[in-house]
Design an enzyme around this catalytic site. Structure first.
Site, mmCIF file in Angstrom:
data_model
loop_
_atom_site.group_PDB
_atom_site.id
_atom_site.type_symbol
_atom_site.label_atom_id
_atom_site.label_comp_id
_atom_site.label_asym_id
_atom_site.label_seq_id
_atom_site.Cartn_x
_atom_site.Cartn_y
_atom_site.Cartn_z
ATOM 1 N N LYS A 109 -0.897 70.702 22.017
ATOM 2 C CA LYS A 109 -1.136 71.984 22.637
ATOM 3 C C LYS A 109 -1.119 73.097 21.593
ATOM 4 C CE LYS A 109 1.912 70.475 26.313
ATOM 5 N NZ LYS A 109 3.274 70.678 26.845
ATOM 6 N N GLY A 110 -0.530 72.803 20.434
ATOM 7 C CA GLY A 110 -0.253 73.837 19.429
ATOM 8 C C GLY A 110 -1.469 74.617 18.954
ATOM 9 N N GLU A 155 -6.354 72.187 13.872
ATOM 10 C CA GLU A 155 -4.909 71.952 13.992
ATOM 11 C C GLU A 155 -4.127 73.240 13.773
ATOM 12 O OE1 GLU A 155 -2.524 70.535 15.119
ATOM 13 O OE2 GLU A 155 -1.996 68.625 14.237
ATOM 14 N N ASP A 156 -2.967 73.315 14.392
ATOM 15 C CA ASP A 156 -2.109 74.483 14.187
ATOM 16 C C ASP A 156 -1.432 74.433 12.821
ATOM 17 O OD1 ASP A 156 -0.560 72.280 14.941
ATOM 18 O OD2 ASP A 156 0.650 73.356 16.405
ATOM 19 N N ASP A 166 1.881 69.481 8.436
ATOM 20 C CA ASP A 166 3.269 69.400 7.977
ATOM 21 C C ASP A 166 3.416 68.122 7.145
ATOM 22 O OD1 ASP A 166 6.004 70.164 7.923
ATOM 23 O OD2 ASP A 166 6.449 68.999 9.702
ATOM 24 N N PHE A 185 10.811 76.439 9.762
ATOM 25 C CA PHE A 185 10.257 76.130 11.078
ATOM 26 C C PHE A 185 9.730 77.414 11.717
ATOM 27 C CE2 PHE A 185 9.892 74.751 15.441
ATOM 28 C CZ PHE A 185 9.349 73.486 15.265
ATOM 29 N N VAL A 186 8.438 77.394 12.056
ATOM 30 C CA VAL A 186 7.795 78.605 12.591
ATOM 31 C C VAL A 186 7.374 78.418 14.050
ATOM 32 C CG1 VAL A 186 7.028 79.499 10.362
ATOM 33 C CG2 VAL A 186 5.557 77.897 11.599
ATOM 34 N N LYS A 243 2.058 73.376 5.252
ATOM 35 C CA LYS A 243 3.348 73.319 4.551
ATOM 36 C C LYS A 243 3.238 72.217 3.502
ATOM 37 C CE LYS A 243 6.571 74.257 8.396
ATOM 38 N NZ LYS A 243 7.544 73.537 9.257
HETATM 39 P P1 IMP Z 1 2.884 66.377 11.054
HETATM 40 O O1 IMP Z 1 2.428 65.100 11.669
HETATM 41 O O2 IMP Z 1 4.263 66.248 10.464
HETATM 42 O O3 IMP Z 1 1.914 66.971 10.051
HETATM 43 O O4 IMP Z 1 3.146 67.391 12.223
HETATM 44 C C1 IMP Z 1 2.176 68.116 12.792
HETATM 45 C C2 IMP Z 1 2.715 68.708 14.076
HETATM 46 O O5 IMP Z 1 4.107 69.001 13.983
HETATM 47 C C3 IMP Z 1 2.045 70.024 14.362
HETATM 48 O O6 IMP Z 1 0.866 69.842 15.097
HETATM 49 C C4 IMP Z 1 3.121 70.763 15.128
HETATM 50 O O7 IMP Z 1 3.027 70.449 16.501
HETATM 51 C C5 IMP Z 1 4.411 70.218 14.626
HETATM 52 N N1 IMP Z 1 5.064 71.122 13.655
HETATM 53 C C6 IMP Z 1 5.226 70.923 12.329
HETATM 54 N N2 IMP Z 1 5.843 71.958 11.745
HETATM 55 C C7 IMP Z 1 6.061 72.863 12.730
HETATM 56 C C8 IMP Z 1 6.658 74.187 12.751
HETATM 57 O O8 IMP Z 1 7.095 74.764 11.749
HETATM 58 N N3 IMP Z 1 6.692 74.777 13.959
HETATM 59 C C9 IMP Z 1 6.208 74.214 15.105
HETATM 60 N N4 IMP Z 1 5.640 72.999 15.122
HETATM 61 C C10 IMP Z 1 5.564 72.322 13.946
HETATM 62 MG MG MG Z 2 1.386 70.334 17.708
#
Ligand code: IMP
Ligand code: MG
Length: 180
Positions: free
Chosen positions: A42-43, A98-99, A102, A151-152, A130
């Site tokens: 949903k992000g 994507e939002d 990470d 964390f944002v 990040k």
């Molecule tokens: P990844 O698989 O670790 O790259 O995570 C991606 C997902 O983690 C994003 O689509 C977000 O939903 C969530 N996420 C990662 N960092 C943050 C943050 O700082 N705030 C809120 N959601 C985050």
């Molecule tokens: Mg997300």
């Protein structure tokens, strides 16, 4: 400012300017191509809705939803598909919206899932990145802002499903994060 926000990291004005810039670049790069924007729920819903209006070429949209088993503010690294695209993609140039990038685990999983469906191309557009937290070998083709390892919340991003409606991106106060 919301009481659970420690400080605003990216203001509404900065978001607006960056989204306009990304939309312009994407419009140039995909002119004449069958562009399908894939919003990761949903992000990305807020970013997607602004970005698509900053794109001035023909495009289509679709949605995917992944669940990545969050505990608190850290991903468990396990990803599962909750909602899939509803049409074949072999005739489209896919741009995954994507939002935040990470660890990169979610996006590499999505890429692996979509590649065998043989789209014309797959690229990634992320609002936030990040880089310090990267685990998977993945890079964004379009990236709005590189941010530190904090964390944002806001502009679609949540903590415990809250704060998605904030119009800016802010750093969450430590006391608003549940101990786990
Ligand atoms: P990844 O698989 O670790 O790259 O995570 C991606 C997902 O983690 C994003 O689509 C977000 O939903 C969530 N996420 C990662 N960092 C943050 C943050 O700082 N705030 C809120 N959601 C985050
Ligand atoms: Mg997300």
């Amino acid at each position: 400012m919301h009481k659970d926000v420690e400080r605003v990291l990216i203001s509404e004005e900065e978001l607006k300017a960056k989204v306009a810039e990304l939309g312009k670049q994407i419009s140039e790069d995909y002119r004449g191509k069958p562009l399908l924007l894939v919003c990761i729920l949903k992000g990305s819903v807020v970013f997607m809705s602004d970005l698509m209006r900053a794109i001035d070429i023909d495009c289509k949209i679709d949605f995917m939803s992944m669940s990545s088993y969050y505990s608190g503010t850290k991903s468990s690294g396990q990803v599962r598909i909750v909602l899939d695209l509803n049409k074949p993609v072999q005739d489209y140039d896919l741009l995954i919206v994507e939002d935040i990038l990470d660890s990169g685990i979610t996006l590499s999983y999505i890429k692996e899932l979509l590649l065998p469906r043989k789209p014309r191309s797959i690229k990634i557009c992320t609002l936030l990145d990040k880089p310090e937290r990267r685990v998977a070998d993945i890079k964004a083709d379009y990236s709005g802002f590189s941010i530190p390892d904090e964390f944002v919340i806001g502009y679609g991003l949540d903590y415990d499903e809250k704060y998605r409606n904030l119009p800016y991106v802010g750093v969450i106060k430590p006391e608003a994060v549940k101990n786990n």
